[in-house]
Design a protein around this motif. Structure first.
Motif, PDB file in Angstrom:
ATOM      1  N   GLY A  13       0.791  -1.238   0.000  1.00  0.00           N
ATOM      2  CA  GLY A  13       0.000   0.000   0.000  1.00  0.00           C
ATOM      3  C   GLY A  13       0.818   1.281   0.000  1.00  0.00           C
ATOM      4  N   ALA A  14       2.162   1.164  -0.150  1.00  0.00           N
ATOM      5  CA  ALA A  14       2.963   2.381  -0.339  1.00  0.00           C
ATOM      6  C   ALA A  14       3.412   2.499  -1.790  1.00  0.00           C
ATOM      7  N   GLY A  15       2.933   1.572  -2.636  1.00  0.00           N
ATOM      8  CA  GLY A  15       3.261   1.617  -4.059  1.00  0.00           C
ATOM      9  C   GLY A  15       2.230   2.442  -4.821  1.00  0.00           C
ATOM     10  N   PHE A  16       2.305   2.354  -6.131  1.00  0.00           N
ATOM     11  CA  PHE A  16       1.454   3.189  -6.985  1.00  0.00           C
ATOM     12  C   PHE A  16      -0.041   2.869  -6.808  1.00  0.00           C
ATOM     13  N   ILE A  17      -0.440   1.642  -7.132  1.00  0.00           N
ATOM     14  CA  ILE A  17      -1.879   1.341  -7.086  1.00  0.00           C
ATOM     15  C   ILE A  17      -2.336   1.174  -5.638  1.00  0.00           C
TER      16      ILE A  17
ATOM     17  N   ASN B 187      -2.151   0.627 -15.762  1.00  0.00           N
ATOM     18  CA  ASN B 187      -2.671   1.769 -15.004  1.00  0.00           C
ATOM     19  C   ASN B 187      -1.807   3.007 -15.251  1.00  0.00           C
ATOM     20  N   TYR B 188      -2.409   4.164 -15.080  1.00  0.00           N
ATOM     21  CA  TYR B 188      -1.645   5.416 -15.050  1.00  0.00           C
ATOM     22  C   TYR B 188      -2.372   6.377 -14.133  1.00  0.00           C
ATOM     23  N   GLY B 189      -1.638   7.407 -13.662  1.00  0.00           N
ATOM     24  CA  GLY B 189      -2.253   8.386 -12.759  1.00  0.00           C
ATOM     25  C   GLY B 189      -1.233   8.879 -11.749  1.00  0.00           C
TER      26      GLY B 189
ATOM     27  N   LEU C 279      -5.740   2.327 -18.233  1.00  0.00           N
ATOM     28  CA  LEU C 279      -6.818   2.507 -17.250  1.00  0.00           C
ATOM     29  C   LEU C 279      -6.365   3.502 -16.186  1.00  0.00           C
ATOM     30  N   TYR C 280      -7.186   4.498 -15.926  1.00  0.00           N
ATOM     31  CA  TYR C 280      -6.862   5.471 -14.872  1.00  0.00           C
ATOM     32  C   TYR C 280      -6.910   4.764 -13.522  1.00  0.00           C
TER      33      TYR C 280
END
Ligand code: NAD
Ligand code: DAU
Length: 352
Positions: A7-11, A189-191, A226-227
């Protein structure tokens, strides 16, 4: 409580932030090893929030995971933790085997022991949600139909092979032990908070720093973008309503060739932060050596999750990519924090 790994990563980071914005949602125990890809600055707004408990540790640590489950009695585990970068898996696959396969195995065993000891509704409502990727299905030709949940697994990189192995373990723990699992296979994913080793954030940062924008091969490889916020809503839906033992494909219905993605970013930057010399950022595009074993095309058929759970992405690529570029322009502090010495070493190794 729910237990989130990675949970400290991107997604995972986006998921934690979004989850805690929903009124009435439980607190989160966030177990993360803080590899180069994990960043506590992403979770800075939660520093004084008692609903977020951060634990620095490895999903492969049996004693730690078992103790966390005993202590916090979560009603679900969502497994985001992984080594996630294809290019790094080519340079050094060992960590991918360790975290993605052995780590997931450990998590499943700890979850099984914990779930075996639960009773009544706590037992029947428990969920193990495994977050996976569309890369397990292999590569499509230009005319193939998009990946559905019944596609055979044909992973081509050390990364995708390790994720495929973890998916198989999750499936086996459902069929053999009855562990209540769901698996989601998502497209690119991106964002916000995306580590700048991946195409979109790398290109944004290289562009504004006057560096080359590296395109592997001919740039005609296709990904289905995908956002990240849409991925997080899909995971919440699957956690709440997904059928046990099922897998759900999650995608953006946004197939784009890499060169088109990079040109779009350049165009947005030309508008939001024009170059001093008046030229376009597209001038910085540079074709470089291709990735070994580069998958040509990914595309997700996300009709099952829409039909059965009513989920569809809210963001279009145009709206999501504009927000993303703006986020990177507005958050130089977060960027400074992740662009460490080891990041610079990686760029040197990969792009010489
Ligand atoms: P990421 O690399 O940004 O983050 C991974 C996180 O996991 C980091 O915070 C890292 O510190 C942590 N981690 C790594 N090894 C660990 C270990 N042994 N124990 C505990 N924590 C550990 O990855 P991401 O892009 O956020 O991807 C999250 C998940 O989603 C992964 O499972 C990935 O395979 C999957 N996925 C990613 C995408 C994508 O486009 N990024 C698409 C589909 C699926
Ligand atoms: O499909 C889902 C997967 O998407 C996830 O499972 C992975 O964790 C995630 O990293 C991502 O994998 P990709 O390899 O598709 O993402 P990446 O951003 O590394 O590359 C996207 C495309 O851009 C790919 O075709 C390779 C290309 N590329 C990438 C980089 C970093 C370039 O052309 N130049 C680059 O410098």
């Amino acid at each position: 409580m729910i237990l989130i790994t990675g949970g400290a990563g991107f997604i995972g980071g986006n998921f934690v932030l979004d989850w805690l914005k929903v009124p009435g949602n439980e607190g989160i125990i966030n177990l993360d090893k803080l590899t180069y890809a994990g960043n506590l600055a992403t979770l800075g707004s939660l520093r004084d929030d008692p609903r977020h408990i951060f634990v620095h540790g490895d999903i492969g640590d049996k004693e730690l995971v078992s103790n966390l489950l005993k202590q916090y009695q979560p009603r679900a585990i969502i497994n985001f933790a992984a080594e996630s970068h294809v290019d790094r898996s080519i340079h050094g696959p060992g960590e991918f085997i360790q975290t993605n396969i052995v780590g997931t195995f450990n998590l499943l065993e700890c979850a099984r022991e914990y779930w075996d000891g639960l009773k009544g509704s706590e037992k029947s409502q428990f969920r193990f949600h495994h977050v996976s990727t569309d890369e397990v299905y292999g590569s499509l030709s230009a005319t193939d139909p998009a990946f559905s949940e019944t596609n055979p697994y044909e992973p081509n990189s050390p990364y995708s092979a390790s994720k495929a192995a973890s998916d198989h373990l999750v499936r086996a723990w459902f069929h053999t032990y009855g562990l209540p699992v769901v698996t989601t296979n998502c497209s690119n994913n991106y964002g916000p908070y995306h580590f700048p080793e991946k195409l979109i954030p790398l290109v944004i940062l290289n562009a504004i720093n006057g560096k080359p924008l590296p395109i592997y091969g001919d740039g005609q490889q296709i990904r289905d973008w995908l956002y990240v916020g849409d991925h997080c809503t899909a995971i919440r839906e699957v956690l709440a309503k997904g059928v046990l033992g099922e897998t759900y494909n999650i995608g953006g219905w946004n197939e784009k060739a890499n060169l088109e993605v990079v040109k779009t970013i350049c165009k947005i930057l030309d508008e939001l932060k024009p170059r001093n010399d008046g030229k376009s950022y597209a001038e910085q595009i540079t074709f470089v050596k291709d990735r070994p074993g580069h998958d040509r095309r990914y595309a997700i058929d996300a009709s099952k999750i829409e039909r059965e759970l009513g989920w569809r992405p809210a963001e279009t690529f145009d709206s999501g990519i504009r927000k993303t570029v703006q986020w990177y322009l507005d958050n130089p502090k977060w960027i400074e924090g992740v662009v460490s010495g080891s990041y610079r070493d990686w760029l040197q190794k990969q792009y010489n």
